[in-house]
Design a protein around this motif. Structure first.
Motif, mmCIF file in Angstrom:
data_model
loop_
_atom_site.group_PDB
_atom_site.id
_atom_site.type_symbol
_atom_site.label_atom_id
_atom_site.label_comp_id
_atom_site.label_asym_id
_atom_site.label_seq_id
_atom_site.Cartn_x
_atom_site.Cartn_y
_atom_site.Cartn_z
ATOM 1 N N THR A 112 0.852 -1.186 0.000
ATOM 2 C CA THR A 112 0.000 0.000 0.000
ATOM 3 C C THR A 112 0.885 1.232 0.000
ATOM 4 O OG1 THR A 112 -0.133 -0.084 2.428
ATOM 5 C CG2 THR A 112 -1.946 -1.064 1.195
ATOM 6 N N SER A 159 2.547 4.650 1.130
ATOM 7 C CA SER A 159 2.916 5.100 2.475
ATOM 8 C C SER A 159 2.637 6.578 2.704
ATOM 9 C CB SER A 159 4.403 4.849 2.717
ATOM 10 O OG SER A 159 5.196 5.677 1.869
ATOM 11 N N THR A 177 4.649 8.725 1.393
ATOM 12 C CA THR A 177 5.943 9.259 0.993
ATOM 13 C C THR A 177 6.270 8.740 -0.389
ATOM 14 O OG1 THR A 177 6.711 9.273 3.281
ATOM 15 C CG2 THR A 177 8.389 9.415 1.567
ATOM 16 N N LYS A 185 7.845 5.156 -1.633
ATOM 17 C CA LYS A 185 7.930 4.204 -0.543
ATOM 18 C C LYS A 185 6.581 3.537 -0.322
ATOM 19 C CE LYS A 185 11.734 6.426 1.942
ATOM 20 N NZ LYS A 185 12.215 6.941 3.257
ATOM 21 N N PHE A 186 6.626 2.278 0.149
ATOM 22 C CA PHE A 186 5.417 1.491 0.365
ATOM 23 C C PHE A 186 5.342 1.010 1.797
ATOM 24 C CE2 PHE A 186 6.958 0.183 -3.966
ATOM 25 C CZ PHE A 186 6.104 1.012 -4.679
ATOM 26 N N VAL A 187 4.120 0.697 2.191
ATOM 27 C CA VAL A 187 3.908 -0.099 3.392
ATOM 28 C C VAL A 187 3.713 -1.533 2.921
ATOM 29 C CG1 VAL A 187 2.418 -0.539 5.368
ATOM 30 C CG2 VAL A 187 2.847 1.822 4.628
ATOM 31 N N THR A 188 4.486 -2.461 3.445
ATOM 32 C CA THR A 188 4.388 -3.851 3.025
ATOM 33 C C THR A 188 4.131 -4.749 4.224
ATOM 34 O OG1 THR A 188 6.755 -4.283 3.282
ATOM 35 C CG2 THR A 188 6.031 -3.441 1.157
ATOM 36 N N ASP A 189 3.312 -5.754 4.027
ATOM 37 C CA ASP A 189 3.137 -6.767 5.057
ATOM 38 C C ASP A 189 2.912 -8.119 4.411
ATOM 39 O OD1 ASP A 189 -0.203 -7.196 5.655
ATOM 40 O OD2 ASP A 189 0.424 -5.461 4.492
#
Length: 387
Positions: free
Chosen positions: A257, A259, A261, A264-268
């Motif tokens: 998803t 972030s 910024t 940059k990403f949010v990863t899980d």
């Protein structure tokens, strides 16, 4: 396709040799089904015809030749670059598809061009260009580049073409649009994780997409793309190959998803593809098993593209008739199963209304299936509508 031989078939990524006359009839029948469901004779565009029309422009011919020489230095095409540029549109078209010309050089044909799904992917108003993973398909990436950049039909979308960075590989069979906000991309034999990251960045930046699920796949030819083991039949029904999609050893995925910024990403990490998909789509998803409940039959029908169904319109999907147990599973879900010929005969003198019932159309595909690609593999949708 007639240039595929026992000696070059593996280099050309074919496991078998097709009876071309029958394969052509099957392909034309498939296209006739598409035209009937969409509702107009211009519903299907042929990539070969588009390329010839683009080649009427000298700029398109020069662009093709220059990119081909740069992309395949081992073929030593630079020695005849000027001669290639002097070929007529028809002569260059023949060379582009078959590798043959009157010049003292010959390259391999591009029979995989029948699998147009892998040339690009359309998400909302963006077109993602492929980066072929194998040299056998490099020329196809150049062909779709020339069509998109030089054919008058695509003049208005020049600014919407996404070009991936060098060093990554991506083929369109790995990308599925699950919803306006969610895209699935297979991390496969043909698509690198670097390409997934680059695509996610572009989609987050330029489209309403909010979620990208990178689905891990075995890096083997039998499951070369995500759509060889998973496809949508309806918004809440999917045809799946259980040994991969329902196996936690393979079915994990990475949820990306934005972030906030840039870059940059949010990863899980998600251990269950199914639960991740249902969470993002906010509904339960029914998995129809390719090949039914027996492992042996699942493997047999996945090999002949039982999981590669194509949704032509609301409530209307098409797949290969030979995958009998897969169609039985669809029938159990309320689909009326009909042969392609019967469908066209019934609606010969009337219009088809998508969504009136759930319809699973059987395409004989006896020869097409030898190419190891189903109806979804042979289509590159460039426009969708819900109206």
């Amino acid at each position: 396709m007639e240039m595929v031989s026992p000696s070059n078939r593996l280099e050309l990524l074919f496991d078998d040799i097709l009876y071309v006359g029958h394969a052509k009839k099957e392909h034309l029948l498939m296209c006739a089904v598409f035209e009937k469901i969409v509702g107009h004779s211009d519903a299907v565009l042929q990539i070969g015809e588009l390329l010839l029309e683009a080649f009427q422009s000298e700029d398109a011919r020069y662009d093709f030749v220059e990119r081909l020489c740069q992309s395949l230095p081992e073929a030593n095409l630079q020695a005849v670059e000027d001669d290639l540029k002097r070929l007529s549109p028809e002569e260059l078209h023949r060379f582009a598809l078959t590798g043959e010309s009157d010049l003292p050089v010959m390259t391999l044909p591009v029979p995989n061009l029948m699998f147009t799904r892998d040339l690009a992917a359309v998400v909302h108003d963006r077109i993602i260009m492929s980066h072929a993973a194998t040299s056998a398909r490099t020329r196809e990436s150049i062909i779709i580049h020339v069509v998109l950049h030089h054919h008058p039909r695509f003049e208005d979308v020049q600014d919407n073409i996404i070009k991936l960075p060098k060093g990554v590989t991506f083929e369109g069979g790995d990308l599925l649009v699950a919803s306006p906000e969610t895209v699935l991309i297979g991390h496969s034999e043909r698509t690198s994780f670097g390409a997934i990251m680059a695509i996610a960045h572009e989609l987050f930046e330029h489209t309403p997409v909010e979620h990208v699920l990178a689905v891990d796949l075995p890096k083997i030819r039998a499951m070369m793309h995500l759509d060889t083991v998973f496809t949508f039949a309806s918004p809440d029904e999917c045809v799946v190959f259980p040994p991969v999609i329902e196996n936690d050893s393979f079915g994990y995925c990475v949820h990306l998803t934005a972030s906030g910024t840039e870059g940059k990403f949010v990863t899980d990490m998600r251990l269950s593809f199914r639960s991740a998909l249902e969470e993002l789509l906010e509904r339960e998803i029914t998995f129809v098993k390719c090949g039914g409940g027996e492992r042996l039959q699942q493997e047999r029908e996945q090999w002949t593209d039982g999981a590669n169904v194509f949704t032509v319109g609301p409530g209307a999907i098409i797949g290969y008739e030979r995958n009998r147990r897969t169609f039985e599973g669809l029938r159990d879900r309320g689909y009326r199963v009909v042969k392609a010929e019967s469908f066209l005969s019934y609606f010969e003198d009337s219009d088809y209304t998508p969504g009136a019932e759930k319809l699973a159309i059987q395409l004989a595909g006896t020869e097409l299936s030898r190419g190891r690609g189903g109806p979804r593999c042979m289509t590159l949708p460039i426009a969708r509508t819900t109206s």
